[in-house]
Design an enzyme around this catalytic site. Structure first.
Site, PDB file in Angstrom:
ATOM      1  N   PRO A   1       0.835  -1.205   0.000  1.00  0.00           N
ATOM      2  CA  PRO A   1       0.000   0.000   0.000  1.00  0.00           C
ATOM      3  C   PRO A   1       0.871   1.258   0.000  1.00  0.00           C
ATOM      4  O   PRO A   1       1.914   1.288   0.644  1.00  0.00           O
ATOM      5  CB  PRO A   1      -0.798  -0.112   1.301  1.00  0.00           C
ATOM      6  CG  PRO A   1      -0.170  -1.168   2.097  1.00  0.00           C
ATOM      7  CD  PRO A   1       0.734  -1.969   1.235  1.00  0.00           C
ATOM      8  N   GLU A   2       0.442   2.257  -0.735  1.00  0.00           N
ATOM      9  CA  GLU A   2       1.162   3.519  -0.750  1.00  0.00           C
ATOM     10  C   GLU A   2       0.394   4.525   0.103  1.00  0.00           C
ATOM     11  O   GLU A   2      -0.687   4.234   0.600  1.00  0.00           O
ATOM     12  CB  GLU A   2       1.288   4.008  -2.198  1.00  0.00           C
ATOM     13  CG  GLU A   2       2.126   3.057  -3.034  1.00  0.00           C
ATOM     14  CD  GLU A   2       3.264   3.754  -3.752  1.00  0.00           C
ATOM     15  OE1 GLU A   2       3.645   4.854  -3.325  1.00  0.00           O
ATOM     16  OE2 GLU A   2       3.747   3.199  -4.737  1.00  0.00           O
TER      17      GLU A   2
END
Ligand SMILES: [Zn+2]
Length: 286
Positions: free
Chosen positions: A2-3
């Protein structure tokens, strides 16, 4: 992985789902997730009776602010949270369960088991690892052009690895670095100190815009997170350059190339992002 925009979306979703709930008890099924305290039983005991006041984000870390403690959680590769009814059957790879007094249960699932949780007395979390050494927060008001320029402009490192370094700016992962550099028309291998003031301004703007746009898109997928159904995607439909190697550039039509910069897969339009040469670090720009 996840960013930042995905973590921001998780944060907003969790705030909608569990703020105000009181923890009845906690069950840790995989001790390695809990990094602090060392004693897993202690972790479970300290959380009993704690109320979820709010959930905040620092870089890609979630901060669960409780009555007396703060739990710092990093999802790493594949960690995710889901809210369940307490009697829902356990899905595989469920490692930590937070049962609330209303009978609902927040469950942390993590196939790869790389995620981490740290529990601190409130206020101490910012003075210790893993949050203490983090750099500027790109969605924060404090991320001004001057602040950005101060951490970037004088360094002789290539711009892409610099932007990925969490000690300077937090939370811009590989995807959003490529997107931001494309928007600003800067080659990822340019030396940071060779960037003009104009380029730095464009890049600063591009970083904020790229992240904010993604957060907005992510916000619309909030419902999918209930009951752990949510694979919050990487919003790829709106990516301009990442993952588009061999396809035409949306700006000039030339082919996007994929290469490696600083050990990371990197997407570039060599027409829009030429690697300028010849400028040294010496030129002063007041
Ligand atoms: Zn192009």
């Amino acid at each position: 992985m996840p960013e930042l925009p995905e973590v921001e979306t998780v944060k907003r979703t969790l705030n909608e789902l569990i703020t105000g709930k009181t923890i009845d008890h906690v069950k840790v099924r995989l001790p390695r997730i809990i990094q602090k305290p060392d004693d897993i039983q202690q972790f479970e005991i300290l959380l009993q009776g704690q109320i979820i006041e709010t959930i905040e984000r620092r870089g890609k870390f979630l901060r669960f602010v409780l009555s007396d403690y703060v739990m710092v959680s990093h999802l790493r590769m594949e960690g995710r949270y889901g809210l369940y009814a307490g009697d829902d059957p356990l899905e595989p790879h469920t490692h930590v369960l937070f049962r609330f007094t209303d009978g609902s249960e927040l469950r942390y699932k993590d196939v790869r088991q790389f995620g981490t949780m740290h529990l601190f007395p409130k206020g101490e979390e910012l003075q210790q690892a893993p949050l203490v050494k983090l750099g500027l927060e790109p969605l924060d008001e404090a991320f001004t052009f001057e602040a950005f320029r101060n951490v970037i402009a004088h360094r002789s490192t290539k711009i892409k690895p610099l932007l990925l370094n969490q000690a300077y700016i937090v939370g811009i992962g590989n995807i959003y670095v490529d997107e931001s550099l494309f928007l600003a028309r800067i080659h990822p291998e340019r030396e940071a100190s060779s960037l003009t003031k104009k380029e730095l301004m464009l890049l600063h703007e591009a970083i904020i815009r790229t992240l904010q746009d993604s957060v907005e898109v992510g916000g619309s997928s909030i419902k999918s997170y209930v009951n752990g159904q949510g694979e919050i995607g990487l919003f790829q439909h709106q990516l301009n350059i990442y993952g588009r190697q061999s396809q035409p550039c949306k700006s000039c039509g030339n082919e996007i190339v994929k290469t490696v910069v600083g050990g990371r897969g990197t997407h570039i339009c060599l027409t829009c992002q030429p690697l300028k040469r010849g400028r040294t670090t010496k030129k002063s720009e007041k």
